[in-house]
Scaffold this motif. Sequence first.
Motif, short mmCIF file in Angstrom:
data_model
loop_
_atom_site.label_atom_id
_atom_site.label_comp_id
_atom_site.label_asym_id
_atom_site.label_seq_id
_atom_site.Cartn_x
_atom_site.Cartn_y
_atom_site.Cartn_z
N VAL A 96 41.51 49.79 50.85
CA VAL A 96 41.97 48.40 50.72
C VAL A 96 43.38 48.30 51.30
CG1 VAL A 96 42.63 46.57 49.11
CG2 VAL A 96 40.58 47.94 48.67
N THR A 97 43.59 47.27 52.09
CA THR A 97 44.91 46.95 52.62
C THR A 97 45.30 45.57 52.12
OG1 THR A 97 44.45 48.23 54.62
CG2 THR A 97 46.27 46.66 54.73
N LEU A 98 46.50 45.46 51.60
CA LEU A 98 47.03 44.17 51.16
C LEU A 98 48.18 43.76 52.08
CD1 LEU A 98 47.24 44.56 47.26
CD2 LEU A 98 45.37 43.61 48.63
N ASN A 99 48.12 42.54 52.58
CA ASN A 99 49.18 41.98 53.41
C ASN A 99 49.86 40.87 52.62
OD1 ASN A 99 48.52 43.57 55.74
ND2 ASN A 99 46.77 42.24 56.04
N PHE A 100 51.10 41.10 52.23
CA PHE A 100 51.87 40.13 51.47
C PHE A 100 52.63 39.25 52.44
CE2 PHE A 100 50.90 43.16 48.29
CZ PHE A 100 51.03 42.55 47.05
N LYS A 101 52.45 37.93 52.31
CA LYS A 101 53.11 36.98 53.20
C LYS A 101 53.72 35.85 52.38
CE LYS A 101 49.72 37.93 56.76
NZ LYS A 101 48.71 37.42 57.65
N ARG A 102 54.90 35.44 52.78
CA ARG A 102 55.51 34.26 52.17
C ARG A 102 54.86 33.03 52.78
NH1 ARG A 102 58.43 34.74 47.48
NH2 ARG A 102 60.07 36.29 47.70
N PRO A 103 54.69 31.95 52.00
CA PRO A 103 54.09 30.74 52.56
C PRO A 103 54.86 30.17 53.74
CG PRO A 103 54.09 30.64 50.18
CD PRO A 103 54.89 31.85 50.56
N LEU A 114 46.52 50.71 49.96
CA LEU A 114 46.44 51.13 48.57
C LEU A 114 45.70 52.46 48.45
CD1 LEU A 114 47.08 48.07 48.46
CD2 LEU A 114 45.83 48.02 46.32
N ARG A 115 46.03 53.22 47.42
CA ARG A 115 45.34 54.48 47.16
C ARG A 115 44.23 54.23 46.14
NH1 ARG A 115 50.11 54.58 44.73
NH2 ARG A 115 50.19 54.90 42.48
N LYS A 116 43.12 54.89 46.35
CA LYS A 116 41.96 54.73 45.46
C LYS A 116 42.18 55.56 44.21
CE LYS A 116 36.95 54.69 45.69
NZ LYS A 116 35.80 54.87 46.58
N THR A 117 42.10 54.90 43.04
CA THR A 117 42.29 55.61 41.77
C THR A 117 41.00 55.67 40.96
OG1 THR A 117 43.03 53.59 40.67
CG2 THR A 117 44.72 55.00 41.65
N GLY A 118 39.95 55.07 41.46
CA GLY A 118 38.64 55.06 40.81
C GLY A 118 37.74 54.12 41.58
N GLU A 119 36.46 54.11 41.22
CA GLU A 119 35.54 53.20 41.91
C GLU A 119 35.97 51.76 41.66
OE1 GLU A 119 33.42 53.58 44.24
OE2 GLU A 119 33.53 55.75 44.14
N GLY A 120 36.23 51.05 42.72
CA GLY A 120 36.61 49.65 42.63
C GLY A 120 38.04 49.41 42.19
N TRP A 133 53.67 33.95 46.94
CA TRP A 133 53.15 34.87 47.95
C TRP A 133 51.71 34.49 48.28
CZ3 TRP A 133 55.97 38.51 50.41
CH2 TRP A 133 57.17 38.90 49.81
N ILE A 134 51.30 34.78 49.48
CA ILE A 134 49.90 34.74 49.87
C ILE A 134 49.53 36.19 50.16
CG2 ILE A 134 48.20 33.96 51.56
CD1 ILE A 134 50.04 31.50 52.00
N VAL A 135 48.52 36.69 49.46
CA VAL A 135 48.10 38.08 49.64
C VAL A 135 46.74 38.10 50.30
CG1 VAL A 135 47.61 40.27 48.52
CG2 VAL A 135 49.43 38.81 47.64
N GLU A 136 46.68 38.73 51.45
CA GLU A 136 45.43 38.91 52.18
C GLU A 136 44.92 40.31 51.85
OE1 GLU A 136 44.06 38.70 56.83
OE2 GLU A 136 46.01 39.57 56.34
N ALA A 137 43.73 40.38 51.29
CA ALA A 137 43.12 41.66 50.93
C ALA A 137 41.97 41.96 51.88
CB ALA A 137 42.62 41.62 49.49
N ILE A 138 42.02 43.15 52.48
CA ILE A 138 40.96 43.58 53.40
C ILE A 138 40.38 44.87 52.83
CG2 ILE A 138 40.40 44.26 55.75
CD1 ILE A 138 42.97 42.69 56.59
N SER A 139 39.10 44.80 52.43
CA SER A 139 38.41 45.94 51.84
C SER A 139 37.36 46.45 52.81
CB SER A 139 37.74 45.53 50.53
OG SER A 139 38.68 44.94 49.66
N ARG A 140 37.32 47.79 52.99
CA ARG A 140 36.39 48.39 53.96
C ARG A 140 35.54 49.46 53.29
NH1 ARG A 140 41.21 47.85 56.67
NH2 ARG A 140 41.16 46.52 58.51
N ARG A 141 34.32 49.59 53.82
CA ARG A 141 33.42 50.69 53.45
C ARG A 141 32.88 51.25 54.76
NH1 ARG A 141 29.66 48.96 49.20
NH2 ARG A 141 29.04 47.44 50.74
N ASN A 142 33.07 52.53 55.00
CA ASN A 142 32.66 53.19 56.24
C ASN A 142 33.24 52.49 57.47
OD1 ASN A 142 31.10 55.05 54.79
ND2 ASN A 142 29.35 53.66 54.77
#
Length: 160
Positions: A96-103, A114-120, A133-142
Amino acid sequence: MKASRGFTGWHMLLATSAFFAVVIAVNVTMAVYASSGWSGLVVENTYVASQKFNGKAAAMKAMAASGIEGAISLKGSEIRYDIHEHGGAPAIIDDVTLNFKRPVGDHEDFSLALRKTGEGRFEADHEVADGDWIVEAISRRNGVVVMHEAKRFDTAEFGQ
């Protein structure tokens, strides 16, 4: 004894000159502030962006229909992102990558892997300045984007 001449043409010239000097000074000041601030640029090429819009819209609809949802939490400098399937089970995500942006403005923007600490569950340590803040979350699998979402929040929502 000298007679008072009252309001003359010279007085009018000085008053008019002073008025326009103030107007010009204000305009120059505003132009300097405008050119040194945020450019307002959202995309480099609006035509290319418009051509990609329908594809992006279809991908976003598919992601929304998948039922996968994420939730961000903030406690001190600890940032946590939990992502789960429609039924509440943790989603199988690799990174998961989080992009923090000011409006408005981009001088405080930052990105976190982010580092994975458990499933999900994903975490990172980073100070987040107070405010909106506006946080853009990008989650990837494979390597494939499974969820791409943006959420707006105020740090006060987390008791910061």
